[in-house]
Scaffold this active site. Structure first.
Site, PDB file in Angstrom:
ATOM      1  N   ASP A  38      13.931   0.150   4.918  1.00  0.00           N
ATOM      2  CA  ASP A  38      13.049   1.311   4.915  1.00  0.00           C
ATOM      3  C   ASP A  38      13.294   2.166   6.146  1.00  0.00           C
ATOM      4  OD1 ASP A  38      10.088  -0.149   3.402  1.00  0.00           O
ATOM      5  OD2 ASP A  38      12.118   0.167   2.712  1.00  0.00           O
ATOM      6  N   ALA A  39      13.536   1.496   7.282  1.00  0.00           N
ATOM      7  CA  ALA A  39      13.741   2.229   8.529  1.00  0.00           C
ATOM      8  C   ALA A  39      14.970   3.140   8.419  1.00  0.00           C
ATOM      9  CB  ALA A  39      13.904   1.251   9.680  1.00  0.00           C
ATOM     10  N   GLU A  40      15.995   2.614   7.798  1.00  0.00           N
ATOM     11  CA  GLU A  40      17.218   3.394   7.633  1.00  0.00           C
ATOM     12  C   GLU A  40      16.975   4.567   6.677  1.00  0.00           C
ATOM     13  OE1 GLU A  40      19.897   3.838   8.917  1.00  0.00           O
ATOM     14  OE2 GLU A  40      21.562   4.116   7.549  1.00  0.00           O
ATOM     15  N   TYR A  41      16.236   4.309   5.615  1.00  0.00           N
ATOM     16  CA  TYR A  41      15.882   5.358   4.657  1.00  0.00           C
ATOM     17  C   TYR A  41      15.087   6.458   5.377  1.00  0.00           C
ATOM     18  CZ  TYR A  41      13.644   7.704   0.751  1.00  0.00           C
ATOM     19  OH  TYR A  41      13.201   8.652  -0.122  1.00  0.00           O
ATOM     20  N   SER A  87       2.025  10.565  -0.231  1.00  0.00           N
ATOM     21  CA  SER A  87       2.327   9.501   0.721  1.00  0.00           C
ATOM     22  C   SER A  87       1.995   9.982   2.126  1.00  0.00           C
ATOM     23  CB  SER A  87       3.783   9.077   0.596  1.00  0.00           C
ATOM     24  OG  SER A  87       4.591  10.135   0.997  1.00  0.00           O
ATOM     25  N   GLU A 118      -6.152   0.871   9.783  1.00  0.00           N
ATOM     26  CA  GLU A 118      -5.950  -0.139   8.733  1.00  0.00           C
ATOM     27  C   GLU A 118      -4.511  -0.651   8.829  1.00  0.00           C
ATOM     28  OE1 GLU A 118      -6.887   1.442   4.826  1.00  0.00           O
ATOM     29  OE2 GLU A 118      -8.557   2.562   5.684  1.00  0.00           O
ATOM     30  N   LYS A 120      -0.950  -1.273   7.263  1.00  0.00           N
ATOM     31  CA  LYS A 120      -0.185  -0.675   6.173  1.00  0.00           C
ATOM     32  C   LYS A 120       0.550  -1.800   5.458  1.00  0.00           C
ATOM     33  CE  LYS A 120       2.797   3.208   5.051  1.00  0.00           C
ATOM     34  NZ  LYS A 120       3.816   2.516   4.277  1.00  0.00           N
ATOM     35  N   ASP A 122       2.747  -3.889   3.071  1.00  0.00           N
ATOM     36  CA  ASP A 122       4.051  -3.564   2.519  1.00  0.00           C
ATOM     37  C   ASP A 122       4.136  -4.053   1.083  1.00  0.00           C
ATOM     38  OD1 ASP A 122       6.526  -2.546   2.370  1.00  0.00           O
ATOM     39  OD2 ASP A 122       7.490  -4.040   3.632  1.00  0.00           O
ATOM     40  N   GLU A 183      -3.270  -1.373  -2.529  1.00  0.00           N
ATOM     41  CA  GLU A 183      -1.901  -1.877  -2.432  1.00  0.00           C
ATOM     42  C   GLU A 183      -1.805  -3.277  -3.039  1.00  0.00           C
ATOM     43  OE1 GLU A 183       0.128   0.307  -1.125  1.00  0.00           O
ATOM     44  OE2 GLU A 183       1.928  -0.767  -0.498  1.00  0.00           O
ATOM     45  N   TYR A 235      -8.239   0.401  -0.758  1.00  0.00           N
ATOM     46  CA  TYR A 235      -8.503   1.244   0.411  1.00  0.00           C
ATOM     47  C   TYR A 235      -9.058   2.630   0.079  1.00  0.00           C
ATOM     48  CZ  TYR A 235      -3.693   2.802  -0.527  1.00  0.00           C
ATOM     49  OH  TYR A 235      -2.549   3.244  -1.115  1.00  0.00           O
ATOM     50  N   LYS A 299      -6.557   6.812   9.928  1.00  0.00           N
ATOM     51  CA  LYS A 299      -7.176   7.826   9.068  1.00  0.00           C
ATOM     52  C   LYS A 299      -8.375   8.446   9.770  1.00  0.00           C
ATOM     53  CE  LYS A 299      -6.022   5.072   4.996  1.00  0.00           C
ATOM     54  NZ  LYS A 299      -6.480   4.222   3.909  1.00  0.00           N
ATOM     55  N   LYS A 323       4.635   3.449  12.478  1.00  0.00           N
ATOM     56  CA  LYS A 323       5.700   2.485  12.198  1.00  0.00           C
ATOM     57  C   LYS A 323       6.159   1.841  13.493  1.00  0.00           C
ATOM     58  CE  LYS A 323       6.339   3.136   7.742  1.00  0.00           C
ATOM     59  NZ  LYS A 323       7.560   3.453   7.079  1.00  0.00           N
ATOM     60  N   CYS A 415      38.692 -24.974   9.241  1.00  0.00           N
ATOM     61  CA  CYS A 415      37.488 -25.025  10.055  1.00  0.00           C
ATOM     62  C   CYS A 415      37.856 -24.769  11.520  1.00  0.00           C
ATOM     63  CB  CYS A 415      36.821 -26.387   9.914  1.00  0.00           C
ATOM     64  SG  CYS A 415      35.437 -26.606  11.057  1.00  0.00           S
ATOM     65  N   CYS A 418      37.003 -28.445  13.435  1.00  0.00           N
ATOM     66  CA  CYS A 418      37.713 -29.709  13.172  1.00  0.00           C
ATOM     67  C   CYS A 418      39.042 -29.495  12.463  1.00  0.00           C
ATOM     68  CB  CYS A 418      36.827 -30.658  12.384  1.00  0.00           C
ATOM     69  SG  CYS A 418      36.579 -30.137  10.682  1.00  0.00           S
ATOM     70  N   CYS A 433      33.395 -26.128   5.189  1.00  0.00           N
ATOM     71  CA  CYS A 433      34.137 -27.219   5.782  1.00  0.00           C
ATOM     72  C   CYS A 433      33.579 -28.475   5.129  1.00  0.00           C
ATOM     73  CB  CYS A 433      33.897 -27.273   7.296  1.00  0.00           C
ATOM     74  SG  CYS A 433      34.509 -28.810   8.020  1.00  0.00           S
ATOM     75  N   CYS A 438      32.525 -33.375  10.843  1.00  0.00           N
ATOM     76  CA  CYS A 438      32.846 -32.209  11.678  1.00  0.00           C
ATOM     77  C   CYS A 438      31.775 -32.056  12.760  1.00  0.00           C
ATOM     78  CB  CYS A 438      32.905 -30.963  10.796  1.00  0.00           C
ATOM     79  SG  CYS A 438      33.049 -29.441  11.746  1.00  0.00           S
TER      80      CYS A 438
HETATM   81  S1  IVH Z   1      -3.605   5.487   2.495  1.00  0.00           S
HETATM   82  C1  IVH Z   1      -3.113   9.817   1.215  1.00  0.00           C
HETATM   83  N1  IVH Z   1      -3.838   3.013   3.433  1.00  0.00           N
HETATM   84  O1  IVH Z   1       1.523   3.322   2.174  1.00  0.00           O
HETATM   85  C2  IVH Z   1      -3.207   8.463   1.795  1.00  0.00           C
HETATM   86  N2  IVH Z   1      -1.852   3.631   2.294  1.00  0.00           N
HETATM   87  O2  IVH Z   1       3.123   6.278   2.363  1.00  0.00           O
HETATM   88  C3  IVH Z   1      -2.716   7.455   0.883  1.00  0.00           C
HETATM   89  N3  IVH Z   1      -0.246   1.797   2.050  1.00  0.00           N
HETATM   90  O3  IVH Z   1       1.915   4.778  -0.913  1.00  0.00           O
HETATM   91  C4  IVH Z   1      -2.385   6.173   1.467  1.00  0.00           C
HETATM   92  N4  IVH Z   1      -1.445   0.263   3.087  1.00  0.00           N
HETATM   93  O4  IVH Z   1       0.914   2.519  -0.963  1.00  0.00           O
HETATM   94  C5  IVH Z   1      -3.061   3.910   2.772  1.00  0.00           C
HETATM   95  N5  IVH Z   1      -4.172   0.875   4.248  1.00  0.00           N
HETATM   96  C6  IVH Z   1      -3.419   1.757   3.609  1.00  0.00           C
HETATM   97  C7  IVH Z   1      -2.155   1.414   3.094  1.00  0.00           C
HETATM   98  C8  IVH Z   1      -1.394   2.383   2.440  1.00  0.00           C
HETATM   99  C9  IVH Z   1      -0.307   0.522   2.448  1.00  0.00           C
HETATM  100  C10 IVH Z   1       0.874   2.429   1.346  1.00  0.00           C
HETATM  101  C11 IVH Z   1       0.463   3.210   0.139  1.00  0.00           C
HETATM  102  C12 IVH Z   1       1.153   4.527   0.220  1.00  0.00           C
HETATM  103  C13 IVH Z   1       2.027   4.387   1.406  1.00  0.00           C
HETATM  104  C14 IVH Z   1       1.935   5.619   2.253  1.00  0.00           C
END
Ligand code: IVH
Length: 678
Positions: A38-41, A87, A118, A120, A122, A183, A235, A299, A323, A415, A418, A433, A438
């Site tokens: 995800d970090a690379e993305y 998102s 909160e 996040k 995964d 989630e 949430y 939030k 992140k 190897c 050995c 091996c 060994c």
């Molecule tokens: S709030 C508009 N709270 O993270 C706000 N999202 O890119 C909507 N996620 O697709 C998201 N834990 O699936 C919120 N405590 C949390 C979360 C959470 C995981 C995910 C969610 C969303 C993505 C945000």
């Protein structure tokens, strides 16, 4: 590390990035088979955003930066979301988090803002709609506007209420038609178990719990979903597509009272510095959680302020994802060597020019196997991007720039330790091996034996083992128990005191439970859980060593491949000898069998098959064991009862053939209850 916006040709780079991002979106969202982290993305996405910001004329309507998700994959019906599921934007540093706060304060002209923090989680986001208090529809996020209908699958998630009482809803001031978003995650334990059983059955294994959750939630057969341990954390609460309550905090509390699972690690945070502290606390403690998080969400608490702040086309202005600072860095592969594992598997390893990644100096990264080197098109001398996450060994993500004097790496034919010729068995990606004597394999075996999850012997780490083997003091794990303080104190970097500690730690491990001894032996495919199941079933090492393949297969979760590996292990004279030495050393090679304990189902043997309406297989097995019964994996004349649910397979046929009583869930519960009553 911020790259300057395109050195050469920004329009070409934007095109390239878009194509790349689209490919990864397809891999991730549609196929559930991501190739990059995800970090690379995120990094690619940010780079594209940067270019588009600096050169707005390059922005196109179909750029991946312009939409919120990916199309739902075929196979599921779709339905529109009540309100777009957008998102979150990301903050990768404390300063970016402060910047988010400053923007929000400027917009609403405030000195300070109250936030809710909160985790996040995964997993996969899901919207669930209730009508008349009953769950009617569950949708994945899909492209944010339309999601896939996964109602049947969602119903199998135990932490999601299927109905909320009308009286309760009235009391909380929530209409009977409402929507809860949250989630879906797969806890780490469930993930490990799933992969172990998939591997055993020769099925597909998942790269991480998130993919496993996604795969499980999108099963076309919801019975399979039911077998997977998914959890839903709520949430958000909506009525007619918008938030109803006055604050996010109140929303979470209300959801909890309505019976939804709400993450307990939430916090009310007064001002942004409290958010910074909260994020530090959790990003550090993240590994202690039973599920994975990929950051935190901050939030704005007040819904009124949330509405005033509004959203951009991509993300709300009232929330941000925090992140973990990208745990990635670029460095040069100076050389590639190979390591010999305890099973003899040869793993290539990149030797790197040392580089700081998330506060740790990294100078080595795993390359998994030779196919991986081919896939990466990696050669010695190349500049690469590496990633480090948690405690796992860093890995090479991709080649950033081929080295000027690059040279290809060839796997050795023998190897490195050995010199035995390596063998690559058909269908395997690794070379091995095969010399069981060994020294490299021996060192790895000893380290595994002493490791925390096995015999937990403090102080017996890499450098000590290295010396013990090289000096001929230890030729097998049993030799550890013969070591004296004088011998250990004679080694490098070993003072009298630490030598005494090591010998005492080894001594203390004689009391370690049977299951850990079995795990510590390092039989192929026998992980912690299988070791525990074997110990519980057989009660002693001797019984396991004497068991036939068929008998071993009676143990839950032990299939032909594991059974064969166990038989092979104990058939080797050298391992028989090892067992005798461990016995002489006074290790715990027996245990009281838990199923032998007094209980209403004492002495009765059960086999479970198919899906029960409410109990999962694990739960049913647990309750049978708690009542003194035994649960085995295959039906034989020794089976007393077969408990069958829907989609029971050949085990049910066999039970009928052998005239073994077949129970449904009700009957099983009655049997357990009877026992409890008597
Ligand atoms: S709030 C508009 N709270 O993270 C706000 N999202 O890119 C909507 N996620 O697709 C998201 N834990 O699936 C919120 N405590 C949390 C979360 C959470 C995981 C995910 C969610 C969303 C993505 C945000």
């Amino acid at each position: 590390m911020k790259e300057p916006v395109s050195v050469e040709n920004p329009s070409e780079e934007a095109l390239r990035l878009r194509a790349e991002l689209r490919r990864h979106e397809h891999l991730y969202y549609v196929l559930d088979q991501p190739e990059i982290s995800d970090a690379e993305y995120d990094r690619l996405m940010r780079r594209l955003q940067e270019i588009e910001k600096e050169r707005p004329e390059l922005l196109t309507a179909d750029s991946p930066t312009q939409r919120v998700g990916a199309p739902p994959r075929e196979g599921f019906q779709r339905a529109a979301h009540s309100a777009v599921m957008i998102s979150l934007d990301n903050a990768f540093s404390d300063d970016e988090l402060r910047e988010f706060d400053r923007r929000a304060r400027d917009l609403i002209d405030r000195e300070t803002i109250e936030y809710v923090g909160e985790l996040k989680l995964d997993g996969i986001s899901m919207a669930t709609r209730f009508e008349g208090g009953a769950l009617q529809l569950a949708l994945t996020r899909g492209d944010g506007v339309e999601g896939e209908i996964i109602t049947e699958n969602a119903r199998t998630i135990r932490s999601l209420p299927l109905h909320v009482d009308a009286e309760l809803l009235r009391k909380e001031g929530v209409s009977e038609d409402f929507e809860v978003r949250g989630e879906v995650v797969m806890p780490r334990k469930a993930f490990e178990r799933l992969n172990a059983s998939q591997q055993q059955a020769g099925g597909k294994t998942f790269a991480n719990p998130r993919n496993a959750a996604a795969g499980s939630l999108r099963m076309l057969d919801s019975k399979v979903t039911a077998e997977r341990r998914l959890e839903f954390f709520a949430y958000a609460l909506l009525v007619n597509g918008s938030a109803r309550l006055d604050s996010q905090w109140e929303t979470l509390e209300t959801l909890g009272r309505l019976g939804f699972k709400v993450n307990p690690h939430r916090a009310r945070l007064d001002g942004i510095e409290a958010c910074v502290a909260y994020s530090h606390e959790w990003l550090e403690k993240r590994d202690s959680l039973p599920y994975e998080i990929d950051g935190l969400v901050v939030k704005v608490d007040s819904m009124d302020l949330q509405r005033r702040l509004g959203s951009t086309s991509r993300a709300p202005r009232w929330a941000i994802a925090v992140k973990l600072a990208a745990q990635q860095a670029e460095t040069v592969v100076e050389d590639i060597d190979v390591q010999v594992g305890r099973t003899g598997a040869i793993t290539p390893r990149a030797l790197l020019a040392p580089v700081q990644v998330g506060g740790v100096t990294v100078s080595r990264a795993t390359l998994h196997n030779e196919d991986e080197i081919g896939r990466l098109e990696l050669q010695i001398g190349d500049k690469v991007l590496i990633e480090r996450s948690g405690d796992v060994i860093p890995k090479v993500l991709r080649v950033v720039e081929p080295g000027k004097d690059r040279r290809p790496f060839h796997m050795p034919a023998e190897c490195p330790v050995c010199k035995t010729e390596l063998v690559r068995e058909e269908g395997e990606v690794v070379r091995r091996c095969v010399n069981i004597n060994c020294p490299a394999r021996l060192k790895e075996s000893i380290q595994h034996f002493a490791s925390r999850k096995a015999m937990n012997i403090d102080g017996v780490g890499e450098s000590l083992v290295e010396q013990l083997v090289d000096r001929g003091l230890v030729g097998s794990v049993a030799d550890l128990y013969k070591l004296t303080v004088e011998q250990v104190a004679g080694l490098e970097r070993m003072a009298e005191k630490s030598a005494t500690n090591v010998v005492e730690a080894i001594d203390g491990s004689r009391k370690i439970a049977l299951a850990r001894v079995i795990y510590g032996l390092g039989v192929r495919y026998v992980g912690e859980r299988t070791a525990q199941l074997l110990a519980d079933y057989f009660g002693s090492i001797d019984a396991i060593a004497k068991a036939s393949k068929e008998e071993l297969e009676e143990v839950e979760e032990v299939g032909p491949r594991i059974a064969e590996a166990i038989v092979d292990f104990f058939a080797a004279p050298r391992n028989q000898e090892l067992l005798e030495q461990l016995r002489a050393a006074g290790l715990q090679l027996e245990q009281a069998r838990p199923c032998g304990a007094a209980g209403p189902l004492n002495g009765k043997t059960f086999v479970l098959t198919g899906t029960l309406p409410e109990l999962t297989r694990d739960e049913a097995a647990e309750r049978i064991r708690a009542a003194g019964g035994k649960v085995t994996g295959s039906v034989s004349a020794k089976t007393d009862y077969v408990v069958a649910g829907e989609k029971a397979g050949s085990k049910l046929d066999k039970a009928r053939k052998l005239e073994i009583p077949v129970l449904g869930q009700e009957e099983l519960l009655a049997l357990l209850d009877d026992g409890a009553a008597s």
